[in-house]
Motif scaffolding. Sequence first.
Motif, short mmCIF file in Angstrom:
data_model
loop_
_atom_site.label_atom_id
_atom_site.label_comp_id
_atom_site.label_asym_id
_atom_site.label_seq_id
_atom_site.Cartn_x
_atom_site.Cartn_y
_atom_site.Cartn_z
N SER A 127 -18.39 -13.27 100.14
CA SER A 127 -18.37 -13.93 101.38
C SER A 127 -17.59 -13.91 101.76
O SER A 127 -17.63 -13.94 103.24
CB SER A 127 -18.81 -15.37 100.48
OG SER A 127 -18.87 -15.87 99.45
N ALA A 128 -16.32 -13.64 102.04
CA ALA A 128 -15.13 -13.39 102.77
C ALA A 128 -14.93 -12.44 103.47
O ALA A 128 -15.10 -12.59 104.59
CB ALA A 128 -14.02 -12.96 101.33
N ALA A 129 -16.13 -10.77 102.39
CA ALA A 129 -15.97 -9.88 103.42
C ALA A 129 -16.68 -10.45 104.08
O ALA A 129 -16.79 -9.66 105.96
CB ALA A 129 -16.93 -8.96 102.49
N VAL A 130 -18.16 -10.93 104.59
CA VAL A 130 -19.04 -11.40 104.89
C VAL A 130 -17.89 -11.98 106.11
O VAL A 130 -18.83 -11.51 107.47
CB VAL A 130 -20.25 -12.08 104.97
CG1 VAL A 130 -21.07 -12.91 105.90
CG2 VAL A 130 -21.04 -11.34 104.01
N LEU A 131 -17.84 -13.22 106.30
CA LEU A 131 -16.93 -13.67 107.31
C LEU A 131 -15.85 -13.10 107.92
O LEU A 131 -15.46 -12.62 108.92
CB LEU A 131 -15.65 -14.75 106.16
CG LEU A 131 -14.85 -15.32 107.64
CD1 LEU A 131 -15.56 -16.03 108.12
CD2 LEU A 131 -14.13 -16.90 106.37
N GLY A 132 -15.60 -11.71 107.09
CA GLY A 132 -14.71 -11.01 108.03
C GLY A 132 -14.76 -10.39 108.64
O GLY A 132 -14.20 -10.00 109.94
N ALA B 204 -10.36 -8.41 100.04
CA ALA B 204 -8.62 -7.99 99.06
C ALA B 204 -8.42 -9.78 99.57
O ALA B 204 -7.74 -10.24 97.84
CB ALA B 204 -7.82 -7.16 99.45
N ALA B 205 -8.12 -10.35 100.21
CA ALA B 205 -7.12 -11.57 100.18
C ALA B 205 -7.67 -12.41 98.82
O ALA B 205 -7.34 -13.40 98.49
CB ALA B 205 -6.22 -12.55 101.41
N ALA B 206 -8.96 -12.21 98.96
CA ALA B 206 -10.01 -13.99 98.72
C ALA B 206 -9.67 -12.80 96.76
O ALA B 206 -9.44 -13.76 95.91
CB ALA B 206 -11.14 -13.63 98.52
N ILE B 207 -9.59 -12.01 96.86
CA ILE B 207 -9.57 -10.93 95.23
C ILE B 207 -7.94 -11.61 94.81
O ILE B 207 -8.15 -11.75 93.94
CB ILE B 207 -9.52 -9.97 95.16
CG1 ILE B 207 -11.50 -9.32 95.26
CG2 ILE B 207 -8.96 -9.47 93.82
CD1 ILE B 207 -11.62 -8.68 94.91
#
Length: 272
Positions: free
Chosen positions: A25-30, A106-109
């Motif tokens: 989800s964070a990657a898509v947002l990114g 990476a930040a999400a992880i």
Amino acid sequence: RPLPMGGGGSLSWGVRTMTAVLAISAAVLGAIVGSFVNVVIYRLPRGESLVRPGSHCPGCGGAVRAYDNVPLISWAALRGRCRACRTRISVRYPVVEAATAGLFAAAAIRFGLVAEMGAYLVLFGALVAVAAVDLEHYIVPRKIVYMAAVLAAPFLVAQVVVGGDPRRLVDAAIAGAASFVVLGLVHMIQPEGMGFGDVRLAGLDGALLGFLGLGEAAVGLFLGVAAGALAGVVLVALGRSRKTKLPFAPFLAAGTVAAVLVGPLLVKAWLG
């Protein structure tokens, strides 16, 4: 933070699944944010509005349709060219989108679904923007730095309210001020080698790293300065003049990202 296994491996599997979902989800947002970051990189140094007109081809000026403006996918489908006039679209666009997507994941992880993660998503987006602008124009726009500070601050305050550790805000202020002063002194001694935009950026980076720990702030600043100095030495060794312009923001950004993502490991290694 790792959770206890409890009565078996089901909890661990659930945590991994939730982490994977959050990272995707964070990657898509990114990728979406990276698309806007591309707008900032192109328009802000030229003094253009970030809102109007909408996305358009720099060659023919034609509006970019929504289906041609999907991050990463559209560039690949069009083979890096405008659909109307076939003007080549810079590879910078998918690179920025991919970099922002990767950093967000990476930040999400690294943090999980907590308030402070939002601050570092803001920071990573800003770092991608200033690094790209500095590489192309040799400037660090203060608007990006100031806006990142304004957007990141509420997330840090919310984390302190939830976690109940106000000392982290104090550390952030100390590290931000110290980083600003250190690079500010370098700017005063050698202004042609260190722009004041880099000083502002160091203050932002130091504050966000200081929230994680003073050790992380020191490591991040050290890595950025060391990488920039090493690059300068390499350029001189290759025959470039000492007066050759060298964008410093990308090195500061790299040191900051490393300190955010693996800061505790770096601090431990540094302290032996």
